[in-house]
Design an enzyme around this catalytic site. Sequence first.
Site: not given
Ligand code: 13P
Length: 248
Positions: A9-11, A94, A96, A166, A172, A212, A233-234
């Site tokens: 997930n590149w956000k 998600h 967010e 999640e 994050g 994470s 994510g990251g």
């Molecule tokens: P991180 O892997 O950066 O913690 O993000 C997780 C996430 O929100 C994937 O959708």
Amino acid sequence: MRKPFIAGNWKMFKNTSEARAFAGEFLALYEKSDVNVAVCAPFTQLAALKEAFGTSGVKLGAQNMHFEESGAFTGEISAGMLEEIGVDYCIIGHSERRQYFAETDETVNKKLRKAFEHGIIPILCVGEVLEQRDAGKAPQVVKAQTEAAVKGLSPDQIKSLVIAYEPVWAIGTGRTATPEQANEMCGYIRKVLEDIYGDEISEEVVIQYGGSVKPDNAEEIMNMEEIDGALVGGASLKPEDFIRIVNF
Ligand code: 13P
């Protein structure tokens, strides 16, 4: 038999030239295996990635969509628009989006239905915030989110659904849920589905953990019995990190 599924997930990261560069570097490292792989990118990078991934087997996902077919919804993107590009998956609900963009269980449910209408597989995100976990309410919260999200979906749709557990406090933050905590909740989500749809259907659902996930903890997480995949994510932003997770 469920296939392991690693999705990035590149956000809101990477423009088109950065996305193309990622695809080139990642594909140079990637070998097809029995692990299903997808990248969920910002809308404006989807067409370029579709072309870049080509026949490599790497799938494409969006990160959101609107629940109406079309209409006067300035700034929104429909499922039909994503379908035309050839998007395979769409992240829906998600945390967010729930936190910053007023996504509710009701809109999540409408989006799931619309995605399926267009042949797009939803990656439904559920998870509790820290306060809820500390109060011992995590299962209750996740159950309510899951039940509300799947309302009215057919057994066939459920079979192809992907769910990502999640925990919001692990996103994050560098603070991963322990593999045991993640495993327990993923198993619980399957139980929630089993109570509605029966075990034959619930056994088909791919359940990921997200929060994470890094190259160094991916193997341990993926080895847990109830965890079928990861939503990353990251660590999905760098080809050399993402490939290590894909090859856990
Ligand atoms: P991180 O892997 O950066 O913690 O993000 C997780 C996430 O929100 C994937 O959708």
